[in-house]
Design a protein around this motif. Structure first.
Motif, PDB file in Angstrom:
ATOM      1  N   GLN A   1       1.442  18.516 -35.331  1.00 48.40           N
ATOM      2  CA  GLN A   1       0.380  17.524 -35.213  1.00 48.40           C
ATOM      3  C   GLN A   1      -0.397  17.410 -36.522  1.00 48.40           C
ATOM      4  OE1 GLN A   1      -1.874  17.962 -31.670  1.00 48.40           O
ATOM      5  NE2 GLN A   1      -3.220  16.246 -32.064  1.00 48.40           N
ATOM      6  N   LYS A   2      -0.599  16.191 -36.961  1.00 48.07           N
ATOM      7  CA  LYS A   2      -1.327  15.846 -38.184  1.00 48.07           C
ATOM      8  C   LYS A   2      -0.613  16.307 -39.455  1.00 48.07           C
ATOM      9  CE  LYS A   2      -5.864  15.784 -35.916  1.00 48.07           C
ATOM     10  NZ  LYS A   2      -7.250  16.309 -35.918  1.00 48.07           N
TER      11      LYS A   2
ATOM     12  N   ASP B   1       1.744   9.754 -24.448  1.00 49.57           N
ATOM     13  CA  ASP B   1       1.408  10.787 -25.431  1.00 49.57           C
ATOM     14  C   ASP B   1       2.518  11.830 -25.449  1.00 49.57           C
ATOM     15  OD1 ASP B   1       1.011  12.340 -23.149  1.00 49.57           O
ATOM     16  OD2 ASP B   1      -1.155  12.525 -23.397  1.00 49.57           O
ATOM     17  N   HIS B   2       2.228  13.036 -25.942  1.00 47.73           N
ATOM     18  CA  HIS B   2       3.262  14.058 -26.060  1.00 47.73           C
ATOM     19  C   HIS B   2       3.796  14.504 -24.700  1.00 47.73           C
ATOM     20  CE1 HIS B   2       5.620  16.995 -28.161  1.00 47.73           C
ATOM     21  NE2 HIS B   2       5.010  18.024 -27.586  1.00 47.73           N
TER      22      HIS B   2
ATOM     23  N   ARG C   1       3.154   6.856 -28.626  1.00 40.26           N
ATOM     24  CA  ARG C   1       2.024   7.284 -29.459  1.00 40.26           C
ATOM     25  C   ARG C   1       1.947   8.815 -29.533  1.00 40.26           C
ATOM     26  NH1 ARG C   1      -2.516   8.680 -26.396  1.00 40.26           N
ATOM     27  NH2 ARG C   1      -2.282   8.255 -24.173  1.00 40.26           N
ATOM     28  N   ASP C   2       3.067   9.466 -29.362  1.00 34.02           N
ATOM     29  CA  ASP C   2       3.141  10.929 -29.432  1.00 34.02           C
ATOM     30  C   ASP C   2       2.633  11.406 -30.799  1.00 34.02           C
ATOM     31  OD1 ASP C   2       3.961  13.644 -29.581  1.00 34.02           O
ATOM     32  OD2 ASP C   2       5.683  13.261 -28.285  1.00 34.02           O
ATOM     33  N   ALA C   3       1.692  12.340 -30.792  1.00 33.05           N
ATOM     34  CA  ALA C   3       1.108  12.844 -32.038  1.00 33.05           C
ATOM     35  C   ALA C   3       2.086  13.717 -32.820  1.00 33.05           C
ATOM     36  CB  ALA C   3      -0.162  13.642 -31.734  1.00 33.05           C
ATOM     37  N   LEU C   4       3.214  14.085 -32.204  1.00 36.42           N
ATOM     38  CA  LEU C   4       4.216  14.899 -32.878  1.00 36.42           C
ATOM     39  C   LEU C   4       5.460  14.070 -33.228  1.00 36.42           C
ATOM     40  CD1 LEU C   4       2.313  16.966 -31.438  1.00 36.42           C
ATOM     41  CD2 LEU C   4       4.283  18.490 -31.301  1.00 36.42           C
TER      42      LEU C   4
ATOM     43  N   ASN D   1       5.575   9.557 -33.377  1.00 36.12           N
ATOM     44  CA  ASN D   1       5.373   8.305 -32.646  1.00 36.12           C
ATOM     45  C   ASN D   1       6.491   7.306 -32.950  1.00 36.12           C
ATOM     46  OD1 ASN D   1       4.665   6.730 -35.032  1.00 36.12           O
ATOM     47  ND2 ASN D   1       2.659   7.734 -34.986  1.00 36.12           N
TER      48      ASN D   1
END
Length: 213
Positions: free
Chosen positions: A127-128, A179-180, A152-155, A157
């Motif tokens: 993430q990030k 999401d994830h 829109r998965d933070a790991l 997308n």
């Protein structure tokens, strides 16, 4: 349900099964988490046997109550390979998992017996940290792989993944606003259950197609 004396494994078998899936948990939640349990039920309803298991670090956490990070990848891989070797398939055998579990499965995809890999929320990067890509497990296998990912998965997308140029044996499906955990926001008009059902249906179709090969 099949019975086992090993408390780190849960076998949910059904009559008329078309295949068996070894299904590994993510980094922070064990095989009996709500997501793993509910998704197993959805797969059973689609005539897919499911074998869930805890990686050793997670099983030890359950025993002593102490939170600990995941083991090194070599240990996780060895644990997964042991589960594959312990299984004597009468049906097509697929492997996969949720998040980290799917990454480990992709790393051991070329083991004998394996017909394909199933990934829910593949962790394409931390993430990030989109620059720290985890594409190598996917690039190193010729086995068919299906990935069901929230867009829109933070790991990883949809926009990012579409730029990765994945090989033809990798099939990625996105659930809208997921999401994830595939969970959409209320404003999307979708529910978490709808997206889980969509994922289960995609997995069944994937298994049916690969089982014909």
């Amino acid at each position: 349900m099949a019975i086992t004396d090993d408390l780190s494994i849960q076998q949910n078998f059904v009559d008329g099964a078309i295949a068996t899936l070894i299904f590994a948990h993510g980094a922070g939640a064990n095989m009996d988490s709500v997501f793993m349990t509910e998704f197993t039920q959805l797969l059973n309803e689609r005539h897919i046997n499911v074998i869930r298991f805890n990686f050793p670090y997670m099983q030890q956490r359950l025993i002593d109550g102490k939170r600990r990070p995941p083991s090194k990848m070599d240990v996780l891989k060895e644990s997964y390979i042991n589960r594959i070797k312990q299984h004597s398939p009468e049906l097509p055998l697929f492997i996969g998992g949720k998040s980290m579990g799917s990454r480990v499965a992709a790393m051991v995809a070329d083991e004998d017996k394996v017909s394909g890999v199933i990934c829910i929320g593949y962790p394409f990067h931390p993430q990030k940290k989109p620059e720290k890509l985890r594409l190598e497990p996917l690039q190193n296998t010729d086995r068919p792989v299906v990935i069901v990912q929230g867009d829109r998965d933070a790991l990883g997308n949809k926009t990012e993944i579409n730029d990765y140029g994945l090989a033809n044996n990798i099939h990625v499906y996105f659930v809208e606003d997921g999401d994830h955990d595939l969970k959409p926001r209320v404003k999307s008009g979708f529910t978490h259950l709808q997206h889980k059902i969509t994922a289960a249906n995609l997995i069944k179709s994937f298994i049916e197609e690969q089982s014909k090969c």
